[in-house]
Structures are given as C-alpha cells and as structure tokens.
Design a protein around this motif. Structure first.
Motif, mmCIF file in Angstrom:
data_model
loop_
_atom_site.group_PDB
_atom_site.id
_atom_site.type_symbol
_atom_site.label_atom_id
_atom_site.label_comp_id
_atom_site.label_asym_id
_atom_site.label_seq_id
_atom_site.Cartn_x
_atom_site.Cartn_y
_atom_site.Cartn_z
ATOM 1 N N PRO A 1 0.803 -1.240 0.000
ATOM 2 C CA PRO A 1 0.000 0.000 0.000
ATOM 3 C C PRO A 1 0.827 1.276 0.000
ATOM 4 O O PRO A 1 0.470 2.255 -0.667
ATOM 5 C CB PRO A 1 -0.829 -0.116 1.278
ATOM 6 N N SER A 2 1.949 1.292 0.705
ATOM 7 C CA SER A 2 2.722 2.534 0.806
ATOM 8 C C SER A 2 3.328 2.921 -0.538
ATOM 9 O O SER A 2 3.848 4.022 -0.706
ATOM 10 C CB SER A 2 3.810 2.383 1.859
ATOM 11 N N MET A 3 3.290 1.997 -1.512
ATOM 12 C CA MET A 3 3.853 2.314 -2.830
ATOM 13 C C MET A 3 2.850 3.031 -3.726
ATOM 14 O O MET A 3 3.201 3.528 -4.778
ATOM 15 C CB MET A 3 4.329 1.030 -3.515
ATOM 16 N N LEU A 4 1.605 3.024 -3.277
ATOM 17 C CA LEU A 4 0.580 3.699 -4.098
ATOM 18 C C LEU A 4 0.420 5.134 -3.625
ATOM 19 O O LEU A 4 0.390 5.423 -2.435
ATOM 20 C CB LEU A 4 -0.763 2.966 -3.952
ATOM 21 N N GLU A 5 0.358 6.027 -4.599
ATOM 22 C CA GLU A 5 0.109 7.430 -4.261
ATOM 23 C C GLU A 5 -1.068 7.907 -5.119
ATOM 24 O O GLU A 5 -1.005 7.868 -6.345
ATOM 25 C CB GLU A 5 1.352 8.254 -4.571
ATOM 26 N N LEU A 6 -2.136 8.297 -4.446
ATOM 27 C CA LEU A 6 -3.303 8.784 -5.198
ATOM 28 C C LEU A 6 -3.163 10.283 -5.380
ATOM 29 O O LEU A 6 -2.855 11.006 -4.430
ATOM 30 C CB LEU A 6 -4.593 8.480 -4.428
ATOM 31 N N GLU A 7 -3.398 10.753 -6.606
ATOM 32 C CA GLU A 7 -3.275 12.192 -6.868
ATOM 33 C C GLU A 7 -4.656 12.835 -6.856
ATOM 34 O O GLU A 7 -5.510 12.497 -7.685
ATOM 35 C CB GLU A 7 -2.601 12.427 -8.228
ATOM 36 N N LEU A 8 -4.840 13.730 -5.898
ATOM 37 C CA LEU A 8 -6.122 14.447 -5.811
ATOM 38 C C LEU A 8 -5.873 15.917 -6.142
ATOM 39 O O LEU A 8 -4.820 16.450 -5.807
ATOM 40 C CB LEU A 8 -6.706 14.374 -4.399
ATOM 41 N N THR A 9 -6.852 16.549 -6.774
ATOM 42 C CA THR A 9 -6.698 17.996 -7.036
ATOM 43 C C THR A 9 -7.318 18.772 -5.873
ATOM 44 O O THR A 9 -8.097 18.220 -5.093
ATOM 45 C CB THR A 9 -7.399 18.410 -8.340
ATOM 46 N N GLU A 10 -7.014 20.070 -5.815
ATOM 47 C CA GLU A 10 -7.552 20.901 -4.723
ATOM 48 C C GLU A 10 -9.068 20.918 -4.739
ATOM 49 O O GLU A 10 -9.718 20.816 -3.701
ATOM 50 C CB GLU A 10 -7.066 22.341 -4.882
ATOM 51 N N SER A 11 -9.628 21.047 -5.934
ATOM 52 C CA SER A 11 -11.103 21.162 -5.992
ATOM 53 C C SER A 11 -11.769 19.874 -5.504
ATOM 54 O O SER A 11 -12.892 19.897 -5.020
ATOM 55 C CB SER A 11 -11.557 21.506 -7.404
ATOM 56 N N THR A 12 -11.067 18.748 -5.614
ATOM 57 C CA THR A 12 -11.641 17.488 -5.132
ATOM 58 C C THR A 12 -11.767 17.495 -3.617
ATOM 59 O O THR A 12 -12.752 17.048 -3.053
ATOM 60 C CB THR A 12 -10.742 16.295 -5.552
ATOM 61 N N VAL A 13 -10.742 18.047 -2.954
ATOM 62 C CA VAL A 13 -10.715 17.918 -1.501
ATOM 63 C C VAL A 13 -11.428 19.059 -0.773
ATOM 64 O O VAL A 13 -11.740 18.938 0.411
ATOM 65 C CB VAL A 13 -9.257 17.810 -0.968
ATOM 66 N N ILE A 14 -11.673 20.125 -1.469
ATOM 67 C CA ILE A 14 -12.184 21.303 -0.765
ATOM 68 C C ILE A 14 -13.671 21.196 -0.443
ATOM 69 O O ILE A 14 -14.160 21.708 0.549
ATOM 70 C CB ILE A 14 -11.805 22.564 -1.564
ATOM 71 N N ASP A 15 -14.403 20.444 -1.257
ATOM 72 C CA ASP A 15 -15.843 20.276 -1.024
ATOM 73 C C ASP A 15 -16.067 19.244 0.095
ATOM 74 O O ASP A 15 -15.389 18.223 0.131
ATOM 75 C CB ASP A 15 -16.475 19.779 -2.340
ATOM 76 N N ASN A 16 -17.007 19.486 0.962
ATOM 77 C CA ASN A 16 -17.337 18.569 2.063
ATOM 78 C C ASN A 16 -16.119 18.118 2.841
ATOM 79 O O ASN A 16 -15.828 16.930 2.973
ATOM 80 C CB ASN A 16 -18.034 17.316 1.508
ATOM 81 N N ILE A 17 -15.448 19.055 3.401
ATOM 82 C CA ILE A 17 -14.128 18.826 3.980
ATOM 83 C C ILE A 17 -14.091 17.710 5.038
ATOM 84 O O ILE A 17 -13.147 16.936 5.086
ATOM 85 C CB ILE A 17 -13.575 20.181 4.529
ATOM 86 N N ASP A 18 -15.157 17.605 5.844
ATOM 87 C CA ASP A 18 -15.132 16.590 6.912
ATOM 88 C C ASP A 18 -15.107 15.177 6.331
ATOM 89 O O ASP A 18 -14.350 14.309 6.779
ATOM 90 C CB ASP A 18 -16.360 16.749 7.818
ATOM 91 N N ILE A 19 -15.966 14.961 5.316
ATOM 92 C CA ILE A 19 -16.011 13.627 4.686
ATOM 93 C C ILE A 19 -14.678 13.344 4.007
ATOM 94 O O ILE A 19 -14.125 12.232 4.071
ATOM 95 C CB ILE A 19 -17.174 13.558 3.672
ATOM 96 N N VAL A 20 -14.127 14.395 3.367
ATOM 97 C CA VAL A 20 -12.856 14.240 2.658
ATOM 98 C C VAL A 20 -11.750 13.830 3.642
ATOM 99 O O VAL A 20 -10.984 12.900 3.389
ATOM 100 C CB VAL A 20 -12.502 15.560 1.936
#
Ligand SMILES: Nc1nc2c(ncn2[C@@H]2O[C@@H]3COP(=O)(O)O[C@H]4[C@@H](O)[C@H](n5cnc6c(=O)[nH]c(N)nc65)O[C@@H]4COP(=O)(O)O[C@H]3[C@H]2O)c(=O)[nH]1
Length: 780
Positions: free
Chosen positions: A640-659
């Motif tokens: 698992p530590s070899m996987l890196e998921l790339e998220l954009t800012e707009s993905t994480v900014i909405d519904n911050i608690d769930i994110v």
C-alpha cells in the motif's frame, strides 16, 4: 291559499295541543264567573215563588244546596285565578267538571217542583229558568264541548222526563220541545266550540309562526353581525342602509361613515359595475385591488352582489358580500413570483426567460427585429464556491446579477438558469445582422469590463473573477427559444475552452464540436470493454540522485478511428457522464498490477518504489471509494505505501469533513496521497494543515516560467519552504529545461517529472527507461 282546521292542526305538536286545552279550560273558568250572580238571583226567585207552597222545606233544602254549589264554584274560580299555573290543566278541568256537573244536577232537580203546585206561573218560571240556564251554559261552557253536553244533559233531562211522563198531551209536547231545544243548544255549543277551537289553533299557530320568525330574525341578525365576511345592504340609489362589523373592520371606517354612504361617490370606480348590475336584477362580481376613499388602505377584495326584492318581487336594493383576499392574493403573487423568478438573485428564471424569448421571437418573425441571446458563465465559480463556501458563492451570484442588470437596457432580460449560468436576452437590435452583432458584442465588452472590477462582498480581500460569454444572434424564423439557448450555451462552452474571460459568437462549426462530444461519450462507454484504454507512464525522478524512483500512470485512449485521444479530451466527458467511475477503477487496477509486475521482474538498477494514479473528484466522492481502493491494492498484491493517489484541490475542498475522513482511512491503510496541480486553486494554509497529504505537486504552469518570471519563482520558493515546514514531499511537474531543474534543485525540491527526462510513455518504453542508463536523464 286558505287553510282549513285539518291543515292547521297538521302544523301542531303535542305541546301546542296542550296549550290549546289550557286555553279552553281558561275560557271556561272565565265564563263561569259571569253566571254566578244570575244563578243566585234565579235560585232566590225559586225560593220566593215556592216559599208559601206545600214545598217549603224541600225548596229551602234545594236553595241551600244551590248556594253551597255556588260558593264551591266561587271558591274554585278564585283558586283557579290565583293558582292556575301551579296545577296541570287536566286537574283544573276535572275540578271544573265536578262543580258544573253538580250544579247541573241541582238545577235540573228543580224540574221536580214543576207539577207539585197547580200554578201555571210556577210551571212556566221553572221551564223558563232551566232553558235560560241551558242556553247561557251552551255559550259559556262551549270551550269544553264534552262538559257542555253533559251539563245540558244533567240540566234538561229531568224536566224532559217529568214533562214527557206527565200524561197531558200538551205537556208532553212541551217536553218534546225541551228535547228539541236541548238538541239545538248542543249543536249551537258545537258550533261555538268549533269557532273557539279555530281561534285558539290560529292563535297558537300564529304565536308559533311569530316565535319562529323572531328566532329566524335573531339568527339572521347574529349571522349578519358575526359573519366573518363583510356584508352590506344598499338601496336602488346605491346608498348604504346597513352593514356588519366585519365590513367596517375590513375597510377601517366608522359605522357613521358607512351608513348612508353613497357608493356612487367612491373614488375607486372598479367596483361600480358589480354594484350597479345588482339593482338591475343581476348578480355582480368583482375580484381585484381596491383603494379606500377614506383611509390609507390598499387591499385586494372579492365582492359579490345580488338584488334584494320586496314581497312583490320589486327590486329595492342590493346586498354586497365582501371578503378581504389580500393575504390570498399576496400568497398567489408570491407563488407566481417563485415560479418565474430566481429565489437567490430575484431575476427571471428559466421559465420566465423562455417566455420572454418566445415573445421576442414572435416579434422578430413579424417585424424582423433581431434579438441576441448571451450565455454567461462565471470563470472558476466552482473553485470559489468550494473553497470559500456556498454563502460567499451566493453573494457573488447576487452581485453578478446586479451588475448585469445595470448594464442591460429596460427591454432586455437578465435571467439565471441555475448555478453560475446567466442569460441576457437583448431585444430590438435592429434588422441588420452586422449592426445587431456589433451591439451584442458591445454589451459583452461592457460585461467583461464591469467584471474586471473585483467583487467586494464583505471578505477581507475582494474576489476577482471573470466571465465567459457565448452569443447567438437569431438567424432564421424557424429557430425556437430552445435552439437559441442551446447555441448560446455551445458558444459559451467554446469561449471557456479558448481561455475564459472571452466572448464567442455561435457558429455552425460549434455544433459539429458538440456532436463530436456526444460521439466521444458514446464511444467511451465501450472503450474499457473493447480494450481501447491504455496507461502511459511518466517517470518521477529524484533530484539528488537523478534516478527514476516512481511513475505516474496517465490515461490514453486508442480510438479505432480517431487514433490516440488524450485525457484533456476525454476526462471531462467521462466525468460529466459518470463513466469516470468505471474507468478510474480500471486505471487503478491496471496501474497496481503493472507496478507489482515491474517490482517482481526486478528490472536492472530499478529503484522504483511508488506509483501515482490520478483520481477524479467524481470518483473520490463515491461513498465506497476508499474500500474499493484498499480492496484493489490487496487483490493486486501491491504494497500500500507504494501507491500514491493524486487528488486535485477542488476534489478535496468540497465537504471537507467527509474528505478528511476518507483521506485518513487511506493514510491508515498506508496509501500515500498527493495534491496535484498545487497552487492553481484556493488552498490555504488552514487546509494544508488539516488534510493528511504526503506529497505536493507543483503545477507545471508555475514551473514553466520559473526562470523568467519572478512572481512564479517566488511562488514556487514559498511552496517549497511551506512544504518543508509541513514535511511534505514535493514533486515539480512539467520540468522541461535544465535551468528549471537547477532552480528547483537549488531551492530544495526533491522530485520532478517532465519532458527533461521523459514524456509519458507506453509500458515497454518505460521499462526501457528503467533498464537502460536513461534513468539518470537529468544528469547533464
Ligand atoms: N507541457 C508539458 N506537459 C507535461 C510535462 N510533463 C508532463 N506533462 C503532462 O502533464 C500532465 C500531468 O498530469 P496531471 O497534472 O496529473 O494532469 C492529468 C490528469 O489530471 C488527467 N489524467 C490523466 N490520466 C488520468 C487518469 O487516469 N485519471 C484521471 N482522473 N485523470 C487523469 O489528465 C491530465 C493531463 O494528462 P496528460 O495529458 O497525460 O498530461 C500529463 C503529462 O503528459 C512537461 O514537461 N511539459
């Protein structure tokens, strides 16, 4: 119609009959008083006449008994007078009968005196006295017919018997005459009784009717007074005769003003028709606004009028019923408003816009006056909304609507379709398309100009934004409002694609482009199944060692006809159609599998220990996203530590608690997360602190001018120092030149990707990069 007794009694009930009997008894008692003195006088004469005869003792006895019955009668009548209401009428009737029947028997017994003396005068007097009493009794007792008949029978039977059995023919004949007289009196008593009964019945019924009328009047009065609706009467000259309280309250005027008011003199004449028709025999109706003549009052009323007739069907005026419907009308207005206006900005919504465009098109078809539709979309609105919150987003939309309204002329329409999409309908642009287009463009320029001023909506820093505008000019009489809106949308889309803050006029070719999008969407549906998708890999290089330490998986689509399709052309379509979820799962599984294979093959000199996979916001928002990733990692055997998921800012900014929760769960599973395109959005330090990222990726747009643009250089420096404080790894994207490389290296950047080393390449090619010396591509 004349009612007979039978008809009348049909209207009576038990109580009425009781009351009538009461009255009968009362009449009988009343009449019985009058005969007391004549009886006493008659009895006294008898005493005088027979005093000196051989009947002296008998007459005295008889006289005494008469006097006793008379006293009894006086006592009973007096008692009745005082106490009649205490006892039931049947008791009084019984007592009355006793007195009367006793009296009749005593008087009747006088017949036995008749032939005891030879004096004809005596005979004549007794006959005269008894028949006299009988005739008076047939009248005075007639209210109680039964009592009368028994009384007459008791009174006259003895004399009839005495005379009939006397033996002399003449006396017998006289006896027969007494019998005939008796029958005559009975029949007279019957007639009188019938008249009395009729009179009493009529009286009772009349009283009943009067009571019913009084009751009905009282009820009507109550209804009239208390009715929760305004009622007023007026005469044929429209002068108000009467009104109720509700009416006075509704109109807020005193009673004195209302009574006698001449309705013809009201300043608001909208009610006149309804009032006038009623005095001409018709019903009137008015529903609408009303302004008071007397006080400051504007209201909505519903008025119904009807004629009023007298008993001969002549119109004597009208009645008006008024209700205050202001609240209802306001509610209806509100509902209407809600149906046609946007709740947030209070400008027309899609429904009203469509209506107005249809009207403008009708005008164009008739007079050829051109119209244009402008489709306006705020640039980067989603990012603003996501990062600064919906409240700020809403304020920005309200201010946008205000600015647009100021720019447009009165005849134009500014509408909001929803989100950050606004439409401006420009009317009356003339008949020349060139002139019309120029005018529309001028409006668009004005909009861009007005939008160039930052929006001050109460934040510390005013927000800067711009807009993309698509314009379509009506060009055919066949075009519908839907066509025009679609074309304007297409043009706006094109404007957005071509760099934002621009205006595009709709052209036929744009349609082709839209069609192509549709075509791609359909083709993409079967792309996974048909094995048309492929992953390219771009190396991630460690700056210090210049070795390839990882790879980023990048999607490519090998379309059988269109050839290689890049992510920019398909990701958005995939996201909008929801296909990205399935595609994303395929990418993750494919990348993990490939990476495990590379690790297993242990390619020469390979140091790769991380594989980066892009994740779309749509994919990340799926509730089972984290579970699916963990399962895929486990199933493919990737560490698992070899996987890196790339998220954009707009993905994480909405519904911050769930994110944060999702990110924590991924981090907990050992999976790394990098923030892609860092610096392009609205990320704040606050966010960076909260979100458990492992890596920041500096967007290639900053890296591009890093050497020539001091602003970009400063920004990248800031990102790097910030990353070192938060202990993030940093990967610079899009490094193409050695200068860029050196700058980044000298400022502490750890990793980079870019054409300087390699473009994204196919698996085979990537393997070659790993195997050959090329992996130290930045060594120069
Ligand atoms: N001019 C220039 N470009 C460079 C250089 N080095 C790398 N690039 C390009 O920059 C993009 C980097 O990917 P990204 O920022 O994640 O941006 C990606 C990513 O956001 C998205 N994408 C790609 N593959 C996937 C995927 O599998 N899933 C999702 N959700 N998005 C993907 O599409 C974007 C574009 O991907 P690509 O077209 O492959 O474009 C890639 C890559 O070809 C350079 O030195 N100069």
């Amino acid at each position: 119609m004349v009612l007979n007794k039978k008809d009348l009694t049909g209207y009576m009930d038990g109580d009425d009959r009781k009351r009538i009997r009461n009255e009968q008894v009362a009449i009988a008692y009343k009449q019985a008083f009058a005969s007391i003195f004549p009886l006493f006088f008659g009895a006294f004469i008898v005493l005088l006449l027979f005093y000196k005869t051989n009947l002296t003792d008998f007459v005295f006895l008889w006289f005494s008994v008469v006097i006793v019955t008379l006293i009894w009668r006086i006592w009973l009548l007096t008692d009745y007078r005082r106490n009649f209401h205490r006892l039931d009428h049947s008791i009084w009737e019984r007592r009355f009968k006793y007195v009367m029947y006793s009296s009749a028997l005593i008087w009747g017994s006088a017949a036995f005196f008749i032939f005891q003396t030879p004096d004809y005068l005596h005979h004549f007097f007794i006959i005269f006295l008894l028949t006299g009493i009988a005739s008076v009794a047939s009248g005075t007792l007639a209210s109680l017919l039964g009592v009368t008949i028994v009384f007459l029978s008791f009174l006259l039977t003895p004399i009839f018997i005495v005379m009939f059995f006397h033996g002399e023919f003449e006396v017998q004949m006289m006896g027969m005459l007494v019998l005939a007289f008796y029958m005559l009196l009975v029949s007279a008593a019957k007639r009188i009784n019938s008249n009395i009964m009729n009179a009493l019945t009529s009286k009772i019924l009349h009283q009943k009717a009067a009571n019913a009328l009084a009751l009905s009047e009282e009820r009507f009065e109550t209804i009239f007074k208390e009715a929760p609706i305004g009622i007023f009467y007026y005469d044929t000259d429209l002068i108000v005769m009467e009104t109720n309280n509700e009416m006075l309250q509704a109109l807020q005027i005193p009673r004195e003003t209302m009574i006698g008011l001449d309705l013809k003199a009201l300043s608001d004449t909208r009610l006149s028709d309804a009032l006038n028709v009623s005095v001409h025999g018709q019903k009137g109706f008015y529903e609408g606004p009303y302004t008071s003549t007397f006080v400051e009052l504007k209201m909505w009323v519903s008025l119904r009028t009807s004629p009023i007739y007298d008993s001969e069907r002549r119109i004597i005026g009208g009645v008006g019923i008024v209700s205050d419907i202001t609240e209802r009308m306001n509610a209806e207005e509100k509902i209407k408003h809600q149906a046609y206006f946007d709740a947030l900005t209070n400008i027309p919504n899609r429904a009203l816009l469509k209506d107005r465009v249809d009207q403008s098109l009708a005008h164009y078809r008739r007079y050829g006056s051109l119209i244009a539709i402008m489709f306006l979309d705020l640039d980067h609105f989603k990012s603003i909304n996501d990062s600064l919150g919906h409240y700020i987003g809403d304020l920005l939309l309200i201010e946008t609507a205000n600015r647009l309204k100021h720019i447009c002329r009165e005849g134009d329409t500014v509408a909001r379709l929803g989100g950050d999409e606004f439409i401006i309908l420009l009317n009356e642009l003339g008949n020349d398309p060139m002139v019309a287009a120029t005018r529309a463009e001028t409006v668009a320029e004005k909009i861009h100009e007005v939008f160039s001023a930052p929006f001050d909506i109460g934040l510390a820093e005013p927000i800067s934004t711009s807009s993309s505008i698509g314009i379509v000019l009506v060009s055919s009489k066949d075009q519908t409002s839907d066509d025009l809106l679609k074309f304007a949308d297409t043009a706006m889309y094109q404007a957005k694609k071509e760099g934002r803050n621009t205006t595009r006029f709709y052209q036929e070719e744009m349609d082709q482009w839209i069609k192509k999008r549709l075509f791609l969407e359909n083709a993409l549906r079967s792309a996974v199944k048909n094995n048309e998708l492929e992953l390219y890999y771009q190396p991630v290089i460690e700056m210090k060692t210049k070795l390839i330490i990882g790879a980023e998986a990048l999607l490519r689509w090998n379309h059988p006809e269109l050839g290689l399709i890049m992510p920019d052309e398909m990701i958005e379509i995939a996201e909008e159609s929801g296909l990205i979820v399935g595609i994303g799962e395929w990418v993750l599984r494919e990348a993990c599998t490939q990476f495990v294979r590379w690790r297993a093959e242990n390619l020469r000199q390979s140091h790769i220990d991380r594989i980066a996979v892009n994740v779309s916001a749509v994919q990340f928002r799926q509730s089972d996203f984290v579970d699916k990733v963990i399962r895929t990692v486990a199933e493919t055997g990737l560490v698992p530590s070899m996987l890196e998921l790339e998220l954009t800012e707009s993905t994480v900014i909405d519904n911050i608690d769930i994110v944060i929760d999702k990110m924590n769960r991924l981090r907990h599973a050992g999976i790394g997360i990098s923030m892609d395109d860092f610096g392009t959005g609205y990320s704040s330090l606050g966010y960076l602190k909260k979100l458990p990222f492992t890596t920041l990726k500096i967007d290639r747009s900053f890296v591009r001018d890093i050497v020539s643009d001091t602003d970009d250089a400063a920004l990248v420096e800031t990102i790097l120092s910030m990353a070192s404080i938060f202990k993030f790894d940093v990967i610079a994207e899009g490094v193409e030149t050695i200068e860029q490389f050196k700058f980044l290296e000298s400022h502490g950047c750890q990793y980079f990707q870019g054409y300087l080393c390699s473009k994204p390449v196919q698996v085979k090619h990537f393997e070659e990069l790993l195997v050959h010396e090329i992996q130290s591509c930045a060594a120069q």
